[in-house]
Structure formats: C-alpha cells, structure tokens
Design a protein around this motif. Structure first.
Motif, mmCIF file in Angstrom:
data_model
loop_
_atom_site.group_PDB
_atom_site.id
_atom_site.type_symbol
_atom_site.label_atom_id
_atom_site.label_comp_id
_atom_site.label_asym_id
_atom_site.label_seq_id
_atom_site.Cartn_x
_atom_site.Cartn_y
_atom_site.Cartn_z
ATOM 1 N N GLY A 6 102.677 -47.037 3.867
ATOM 2 C CA GLY A 6 101.821 -47.322 5.025
ATOM 3 C C GLY A 6 102.544 -48.142 6.079
ATOM 4 N N THR A 7 103.276 -49.145 5.633
ATOM 5 C CA THR A 7 104.030 -49.982 6.560
ATOM 6 C C THR A 7 105.136 -49.171 7.246
ATOM 7 O OG1 THR A 7 103.583 -51.895 5.165
ATOM 8 C CG2 THR A 7 105.374 -52.110 6.759
ATOM 9 N N LEU A 8 105.856 -48.376 6.484
ATOM 10 C CA LEU A 8 106.930 -47.555 7.044
ATOM 11 C C LEU A 8 106.395 -46.523 8.037
ATOM 12 C CD1 LEU A 8 109.958 -46.887 7.017
ATOM 13 C CD2 LEU A 8 109.478 -45.295 5.138
ATOM 14 N N THR A 9 105.290 -45.891 7.705
ATOM 15 C CA THR A 9 104.681 -44.920 8.608
ATOM 16 C C THR A 9 104.243 -45.589 9.907
ATOM 17 O OG1 THR A 9 103.921 -43.647 6.705
ATOM 18 C CG2 THR A 9 102.851 -43.192 8.808
ATOM 19 N N THR A 10 103.649 -46.747 9.804
ATOM 20 C CA THR A 10 103.245 -47.490 11.001
ATOM 21 C C THR A 10 104.461 -47.855 11.845
ATOM 22 O OG1 THR A 10 101.359 -48.387 9.785
ATOM 23 C CG2 THR A 10 101.983 -49.513 11.823
ATOM 24 N N LEU A 11 105.538 -48.280 11.202
ATOM 25 C CA LEU A 11 106.766 -48.625 11.913
ATOM 26 C C LEU A 11 107.320 -47.431 12.674
ATOM 27 C CD1 LEU A 11 109.091 -50.658 12.486
ATOM 28 C CD2 LEU A 11 110.184 -49.738 10.430
#
Length: 131
Positions: free
Chosen positions: A63-68
């Motif tokens: 989720g964090t990587l996708t948001t980034l």
C-alpha cells in the motif's frame, strides 16, 4: 512348548501370540500416527501465525509503495501509474494463488505412517508366499 500340549492347545497358543503381535504392531502404528498429527498441528499453527503476520506487513508495504508510485507520477502520468500498480498487484496475487494451490495439493499428512503400513503389508505378503 512342552510335549504334553495337544494340537488344539498349540493352535490356541499360536493364535494368542499372533493376536498379541498384531495388537502390538497396531498400537505402534497408531502411536506413530498420533505423533505425526501432533507435529503437523504444531507446524500448521506456527505456519498460520507467520503467514498472517507476513501478510499484514506485506499489505502495508504494498500500500505504501503503491501510494508512493502514484504520488510520484501524479502530475504527468497518474492513470498510467495507477494502472501499472494494479496490474503488478493483480499479477503477483495470481502467481501466489497458483503457488498456494500447488503446495496445498501435496500430500504430507501421515506420510511416515502410510509408508510403515505399506512396509508391514509387504513383509506379511512375502512371509505368506514363502514356504
């Protein structure tokens, strides 16, 4: 065996010995099966705990990587970034689901018990066939 025993007594004695041997073998195999089931249960509980924890951490990381990625390309290619992220996640999920299906089909329960029972059966058959 003494010479004073008659044929009926010897037959009865041999039957008792055979029954005792069968019960002892059955008890040994049952103990082995119970031991394997206990080991498999302990392994499964540990595996489920580790899998659950790793799943939570992976979901947070993804989720964090996708948001980034989406934020990094927000001004220029936001739809492309969202689509590429979705494709990567869906593809990875599909590959992992196929791997899980493959692992789930493997037989691991009571393998040792079944192997010992097959060996016992072979020994009985070879002794029965030999004169």
């Amino acid at each position: 065996m003494s010479a004073s025993q008659g044929p009926a007594q010897r037959l009865f004695s041999a039957g008792k010995r055979l029954l005792h041997s069968l019960l002892a073998t059955g008890e040994t195999r049952l103990r082995l099966a119970v031991l394997e089931l206990e080991e498999e249960r302990a392994r499964l509980v540990g595996l489920l705990l580790l899998a659950g924890l790793s799943l939570v951490l992976l979901l947070l990381g993804i989720g964090t990587l996708t948001t980034l990625v989406i934020v990094a390309f927000w001004e220029t290619h936001r739809l492309t970034a969202i689509g590429a992220s979705a494709l990567v996640l869906l593809g990875s999920g599909l590959l992992l689901a196929l791997r899980v299906m493959h692992l789930a089909r493997r037989r691991t329960l009571l393998v040792s018990t079944l192997k010992h029972l097959a060996t016992d059966r072979e020994l009985v058959e070879t002794r029965r066939d030999s004169p």
